[in-house]
Write an enzyme that holds these catalytic residues in place. Sequence first.
Site, PDB file in Angstrom:
ATOM      1  N   THR A  56       0.830  -1.208   0.000  1.00  0.00           N
ATOM      2  CA  THR A  56       0.000   0.000   0.000  1.00  0.00           C
ATOM      3  C   THR A  56       0.863   1.255   0.000  1.00  0.00           C
ATOM      4  O   THR A  56       0.634   2.190  -0.778  1.00  0.00           O
ATOM      5  CB  THR A  56      -0.941  -0.005   1.214  1.00  0.00           C
ATOM      6  OG1 THR A  56      -1.769  -1.176   1.158  1.00  0.00           O
ATOM      7  CG2 THR A  56      -1.824   1.229   1.213  1.00  0.00           C
ATOM      8  N   TYR A 119     -12.342  -4.938  -5.526  1.00  0.00           N
ATOM      9  CA  TYR A 119     -13.457  -4.357  -6.275  1.00  0.00           C
ATOM     10  C   TYR A 119     -14.614  -5.339  -6.380  1.00  0.00           C
ATOM     11  O   TYR A 119     -15.698  -5.073  -5.887  1.00  0.00           O
ATOM     12  CB  TYR A 119     -13.035  -3.854  -7.673  1.00  0.00           C
ATOM     13  CG  TYR A 119     -14.156  -3.085  -8.360  1.00  0.00           C
ATOM     14  CD1 TYR A 119     -14.398  -1.763  -8.029  1.00  0.00           C
ATOM     15  CD2 TYR A 119     -14.981  -3.697  -9.299  1.00  0.00           C
ATOM     16  CE1 TYR A 119     -15.434  -1.054  -8.629  1.00  0.00           C
ATOM     17  CE2 TYR A 119     -16.018  -3.008  -9.900  1.00  0.00           C
ATOM     18  CZ  TYR A 119     -16.240  -1.687  -9.563  1.00  0.00           C
ATOM     19  OH  TYR A 119     -17.269  -0.998 -10.144  1.00  0.00           O
ATOM     20  N   TYR A 145      -1.926 -11.340   1.280  1.00  0.00           N
ATOM     21  CA  TYR A 145      -2.055 -10.014   1.881  1.00  0.00           C
ATOM     22  C   TYR A 145      -3.537  -9.795   2.150  1.00  0.00           C
ATOM     23  O   TYR A 145      -4.340  -9.667   1.229  1.00  0.00           O
ATOM     24  CB  TYR A 145      -1.481  -8.981   0.914  1.00  0.00           C
ATOM     25  CG  TYR A 145      -1.490  -7.534   1.376  1.00  0.00           C
ATOM     26  CD1 TYR A 145      -1.951  -7.128   2.617  1.00  0.00           C
ATOM     27  CD2 TYR A 145      -0.997  -6.551   0.523  1.00  0.00           C
ATOM     28  CE1 TYR A 145      -1.939  -5.811   3.002  1.00  0.00           C
ATOM     29  CE2 TYR A 145      -0.974  -5.212   0.890  1.00  0.00           C
ATOM     30  CZ  TYR A 145      -1.449  -4.849   2.137  1.00  0.00           C
ATOM     31  OH  TYR A 145      -1.434  -3.534   2.507  1.00  0.00           O
ATOM     32  N   LYS A 173       0.256 -11.716   5.437  1.00  0.00           N
ATOM     33  CA  LYS A 173       0.410 -10.369   5.968  1.00  0.00           C
ATOM     34  C   LYS A 173      -1.001  -9.879   6.286  1.00  0.00           C
ATOM     35  O   LYS A 173      -1.810  -9.646   5.390  1.00  0.00           O
ATOM     36  CB  LYS A 173       1.096  -9.458   4.954  1.00  0.00           C
ATOM     37  CG  LYS A 173       1.387  -8.064   5.508  1.00  0.00           C
ATOM     38  CD  LYS A 173       0.635  -7.001   4.788  1.00  0.00           C
ATOM     39  CE  LYS A 173       0.963  -5.641   5.358  1.00  0.00           C
ATOM     40  NZ  LYS A 173       0.210  -4.543   4.741  1.00  0.00           N
TER      41      LYS A 173
END
Length: 303
Positions: A56, A119, A145, A173
């Site tokens: 990110t 999405y 993730y 993660k």
Amino acid sequence: MSAPTPGAADPLGLHGVVPPTVTAFDEDGSLDTATTAAHARFVVDRGVHGVFPLGTNGEFALLGDDERDAVVAAVVDEVGGEVPVIAGVGDPATRRTVDRAEAAVAVGADGVVAVTPYYYPLDGDAAVDHYRAVCAAVDVPVYVYHIPSKTGNELSLDTLGRLAALDGIAGVKDSSKDVPWLGQAIAAADELSFLAGSDSLLKPGLDLGCAGMVSAVANAFPELVVELYDAYDAGDRARAAALQERVYEVRAALKRGPYMAGVKEALSHRGFDAGPLRRPLRRMDEETSKAMRRDLAALDLLE
């Protein structure tokens, strides 16, 4: 009483502090690979245990495919062989995730990190199929993730168990900030390496069994987070708890201003200019930046 060990299914043995390194841009918004690599060097020279480009904080969703590949190549060229480089490869589409994973491996990434597709809503069967395809495409460890606040897709504990059974899945993660979920996930899949993905849960993540942490604060102040991990690993839980409290204060300072502006602003106050964020993200205005600098100076984090 040392820190939790990595999972047996993780050949890289990920542990400790693994910053989600920044992507640098020129003032016109074009990619600056030299400074991107220099940031990886900045954190590695200050003791981190691995690097995670294109998370990110690496603004991966705002980059084109060629740019993403260039970021991974630059970071691998700079610090590969010194610490593990686990490259972000996530995308809403399985095909494009596989493409980026193959490209990352081709330039020397030690592992790949695939965020859950975003999405479109994703059920458990689709998630398992997605990660199975990624694992089949590359011969390096694959890390899941999990950040449902950004993707809109939360993995159930049952789905995580199915993912853990895939050949190639090495770790997770977790940025859900869901402590009960994380605790149950570690207990159910302790063969994986778990990394706490929020600066609010560095020491608590270690308490739960995480082998390490992916820390945004460590992008700007790696020494602080490495000290926290080292204190915990040495059995000094009181010192680790005190440093976690300090991380909370740094985190609050970094959250001034627009979303995600804090890390690059803090770096600039340390003399490291990573350029703007890519639009539509934006840096802090001058007044907010000065206020953040005062906060950081009060914490004795600036020279």
